[in-house]
Design an enzyme around this catalytic site. Structure first.
Site, short mmCIF file in Angstrom:
data_model
loop_
_atom_site.label_atom_id
_atom_site.label_comp_id
_atom_site.label_asym_id
_atom_site.label_seq_id
_atom_site.Cartn_x
_atom_site.Cartn_y
_atom_site.Cartn_z
N PHE A 1 38.94 38.66 50.65
CA PHE A 1 40.40 38.62 50.60
C PHE A 1 40.87 38.44 49.14
O PHE A 1 40.37 37.59 48.42
CB PHE A 1 40.92 37.48 51.46
CG PHE A 1 42.42 37.32 51.38
CD1 PHE A 1 43.27 38.32 51.86
CD2 PHE A 1 42.98 36.19 50.81
CE1 PHE A 1 44.64 38.18 51.77
CE2 PHE A 1 44.35 36.05 50.71
CZ PHE A 1 45.19 37.05 51.19
N GLN A 2 41.78 39.27 48.73
CA GLN A 2 42.32 39.27 47.36
C GLN A 2 41.24 39.44 46.30
O GLN A 2 41.33 38.89 45.21
CB GLN A 2 43.16 38.01 47.10
CG GLN A 2 44.45 38.00 47.93
CD GLN A 2 45.44 36.95 47.47
OE1 GLN A 2 45.08 35.89 46.99
NE2 GLN A 2 46.73 37.25 47.66
N MET B 1 66.42 58.40 28.80
CA MET B 1 65.51 59.20 27.99
C MET B 1 64.96 60.38 28.79
O MET B 1 64.88 61.50 28.29
CB MET B 1 64.36 58.32 27.47
CG MET B 1 63.43 59.05 26.51
SD MET B 1 64.31 59.69 25.06
CE MET B 1 64.16 58.31 23.94
N GLU C 1 53.79 38.48 37.98
CA GLU C 1 52.67 38.32 37.03
C GLU C 1 52.79 39.26 35.83
O GLU C 1 52.37 38.93 34.73
CB GLU C 1 51.33 38.56 37.73
CG GLU C 1 50.94 37.50 38.74
CD GLU C 1 51.38 37.84 40.15
OE1 GLU C 1 52.29 38.71 40.31
OE2 GLU C 1 50.83 37.26 41.10
N LYS D 1 36.53 31.17 41.79
CA LYS D 1 37.06 29.91 42.30
C LYS D 1 36.03 28.78 42.24
O LYS D 1 36.33 27.68 41.81
CB LYS D 1 37.52 30.11 43.75
CG LYS D 1 38.28 28.91 44.30
CD LYS D 1 38.73 29.18 45.74
CE LYS D 1 39.68 28.10 46.21
NZ LYS D 1 40.05 28.28 47.63
#
Lengths: 579, 166
Positions: A109-110, A471, A47, A159
């Site tokens: 959940f999530q 770096m 993502e 949702k």
């Protein structure tokens, strides 16, 4: 119509032709609707890369980029990409799934508080609780993202709202009483600036990313030539002014070009356009442009006086303000263009043209950048990662056109270069796109090789491979007694084999003179290609240590006119600047 | 510009979920010192008024107002001039007062300060006091000796004197 369909219809109304996304549980309804729609969807492999790709799309095209991820981990993975876009004022709309409204706050959940989490890294964010809010929110999101000082906007989409029915209206009105960006600069301020600039003996222009965002490169060039003001840029301003122009000084700052850092130190008038005076650009604030009156043009009033005290602020769109400024200066024939200053800068530039040709093995980064420059054309979109690769590109690569140099400046996000290149190529299929990455940053996002393979997105990835987090190692070498704590990456992986595992063409380059040919044919092949370039891990880029003024540079500076590689940069530079 | 002083910032914001978080988060994020913040409805429907008391010099204040203005849900921000501003705070004080004598004494103080007793129990008196914050401090000081069970203060809310509005 259902909420998800309203979202897709609204995206279509905004002219969105492509989204970068990754589905998940709470987005099942929306993805089911995408299945039936004409929207082009590019499935990334992480993502974070959806957000970077949307960002690259936005930076290359000037249009709003769109990314989609599911709730919870999908949204948290977007966060780095959103913050990157926020710091660099890049317009993206990030759509995240959310648990159904009835479950919000239950640690479902999530579930994650996407709105709370993204508040500090977005221009604004929205969470529709009913589907009928969607059309207005989408329209507002695009308006906010793309206007004023651009930036990311998040839409958090529960949702159940995706499935809820609504009556869709195409021409929805938006009301944003708290959002009215100033575009026209204040006429009195412009007048004052015109007379200050007109009477300056040693003017310098500092161009930032705002010049590119507002499409005012032409005006910038005009002003510079009109008043004889050499132009330096911030990292994000790179490309706003042709760097092969006589009046170009190159990038300013911690890793800036010598003429740029010295000209800003010496100038009596600094015209800063669309930049925010980041600490990497200014060095020690009390030393910054200490002999100059400062004009600051920016669309964001909060940037005025935030880091640097300015004498004449002008809030508004750079394009409008610059044209008015040019008109005011030329009408009143105010310019006392000083050829002496212009010539002095030109001469100084001549004495410190960086040495680019090296026949060493392993390859010197300067040689690598030189060969890259020879293989690409003016319209090629270059993206960089973050670290030495980025600063080498910023320092040595000659950019000539706006929107052709894309780099994560503010947040400094390793892993930006490759996915941003994907977004840029999707936005500008006619342009060649080359990502210049370090081996560390590329490995953070290498799974996107699957994306370029599956969708046949012909970007070329140059991996500057020194097996170090260069770096950080450079700072350890300079400031931490060469104690290289956890910056050596070891011998794994073999990047050529890695690319081949994804079915992506790959080459290895080790000798001077090879890269130009290999890169040209990779670009011409029309296929995604990785080039693993073995480079010297010990090459250090001269820099201004943190907390120092812009002229206090450490490290060796190799120039064309002086081939001795161990001339201390600092002494000779001051001498040449005529101190 | 270098003088540290207390500023009264009045802001009109959209009356929406999350707006307080947007404002409060901004103060934390930018390292601004905030003394109090009050939110309530305003004369306009869907618009709330926030009063923020913050400390800082002129430069800090300029940043605070500019950054507040950048929040999309913030409609207007104004730094109120202290001398042309009416500022009031509400405070509830529950005082330990087990005897008739103590109660009489407390009531006397309350009357002097133009406060009110709004609840009585055999053990306690609850005082309501509205006024300038320093007046409230003074009353609290006076009744402290009897034993304070609880204090609830709203923090000041404010508006400009006269016809001026924001």
């Amino acid at each position: 119509m259902r909420g998800g369909e309203a979202l897709l219809k609204s995206l279509e109304n905004q002219g969105v032709d492509v989204v970068f996304g990754y589905p998940g549980g709470q987005l099942l309804p929306l993805y089911d609707m995408i299945y039936d729609s004409d929207l082009k969807h590019i499935l990334v492999r992480h993502e974070q890369c959806a957000a970077h790709a949307a960002d690259g799309y936005a930076r290359a095209s000037g249009k709003v980029g769109v990314c989609i991820a599911t709730s919870g981990p999908g949204a948290t993975n977007l966060v780095t990409g959103i913050a990157t876009a926020y710091m660099d004022s890049s317009p993206i709309v990030a759509i995240a799934g959310q648990v159904p409204t009835g479950l919000i706050g239950n640690d479902a959940f999530q579930e994650v508080d996407t709105i709370g989490m993204t508040m500090p890294i977005t221009k604004h964010n929205f969470q529709p609780i009913t589907s009928k809010e969607i059309p207005e929110m989408v329209k507002s999101a695009f308006y906010i993202a793309g206007t004023g000082r651009p930036g990311p906007v998040v839409l958090d989409l529960p949702k159940d709202v995706q499935e809820q029915e609504l009556d869709f209206e195409n021409d929805v009105k938006i009301t944003l009483p708290g959002y009215k960006p100033t575009r026209k600069g204040h006429p009195l301020q412009i007048k004052r600036a015109a007379s200050l600039i007109g009477s300056a003996k040693k003017p310098v222009i500092l161009a930032g990313g705002g010049v590119i965002i507002s499409n005012s490169s032409e005006e910038l060039l005009k002003l510079s030539e009109l008043v004889g003001a050499p132009v330096t840029t911030s990292l994000l301003g790179k490309g706003s002014f042709p760097e092969d122009h006589d009046l170009s000084l190159g990038m300013l700052g911690m890793h800036g070009r010598l003429p740029a850092n010295f000209a800003v130190d010496k100038c009596d008038c600094l015209i800063a356009v669309g930049c925010r005076f980041s600490d990497r650009t200014t060095g020690k604030i009390s030393e910054f442009a200490k002999n100059a009156k400062i004009v600051h043009i920016d669309i964001d009033p909060a940037e005025i006086g935030k880091n640097v005290d300015v004498d004449i602020p002008i809030v508004g769109d750079a394009k409008i303000i610059l044209s008015n400024l040019i008109r005011a200066i030329s009408q009143n024939k105010m310019s006392s263009k000083s050829m002496e200053w212009v010539n002095r800068v030109k001469n100084f530039k001549q004495t410190c043209i960086p040495k680019m040709s090296f026949d060493n093995m392993p390859l010197k980064p300067q040689q690598v950048i030189k060969e890259i420059s020879e293989a690409v054309d003016d319209d090629t979109i270059m993206t960089t990662d973050v670290g030495q690769n980025q600063m080498w590109m910023a320092h040595y690569f000659t950019s000539r056109k706006p929107k052709t140099f894309l780099s994560s400046g503010g947040l400094g996000t390793m892993g930006f270069g490759f996915p941003a290149a994907i977004g840029a190529k999707v936005a500008m299929p006619e342009s060649d796109v080359v990502a210049v990455c370090g081996d560390g940053g590329f490995l953070m996002v290498s799974q996107e090789l699957a994306t370029v393979k599956e969708y046949d997105i012909p970007v070329v990835i140059c991996v500057l491979d020194n097996r170090y987090l260069g770096m950080v190692a450079q700072w350890q070498n300079l400031f931490y007694e060469k104690r290289l704590s956890h910056t050596h990456l070891g011998e794994s992986p073999d990047f050529v084999k890695l690319a081949e595992a994804f079915g992506v063409a790959a080459n290895r380059v080790e000798r001077p003179g090879e890269l130009r040919e290999v890169l040209s044919s990779a670009i011409n092949s029309g296929e995604p290609t990785l080039i693993d370039i073995t480079i010297d891990p010990d090459e250090i880029l001269p820099m201004v240590p943190p907390g120092c003024g812009l002229t206090e540079i450490v490290g060796e500076y190799k120039t064309e006119s002086n081939n001795s590689e161990d001339v201390p940069y600092r002494e000779t530079a001051k001498e040449r600047a005529g101190d | 510009m270098d003088d540290q002083r207390t500023h009264i910032i009045s802001a009109l914001v959209l009356h929406k979920p999350g707006v307080l978080q947007r404002v409060a988060g901004l103060f934390t994020r930018r390292g601004f010192n905030i003394e109090s913040i009050t939110v309530g409805t305003s004369e306009q429907e869907d618009i709330a008024r926030m009063t923020i008391i913050a400390k800082g010099d002129g430069k800090v204040l300029e940043q605070i107002t500019k950054q507040l203005n950048k929040i999309i849900d913030v409609i207007k921000v104004r730094d109120l001039e202290p001398e042309n501003t009416v500022k009031r705070e509400l405070c509830l004080i529950k005082v330990h007062s087990p005897t008739e004598k103590v109660r009489a004494e407390v009531v006397q103080y309350v009357n002097i300060f133009r406060g009110r007793v709004i609840d009585v129990s055999p053990e306690t008196l609850t005082i309501e006091m509205t006024g300038a914050s320093d007046k409230i401090d003074a009353l609290i000081d006076l009744v402290k000796g009897f034993g304070i069970k609880e204090i609830a203060r709203t923090g000041p809310t404010a508006m400009s004197r006269g016809i001026k509005t924001i």
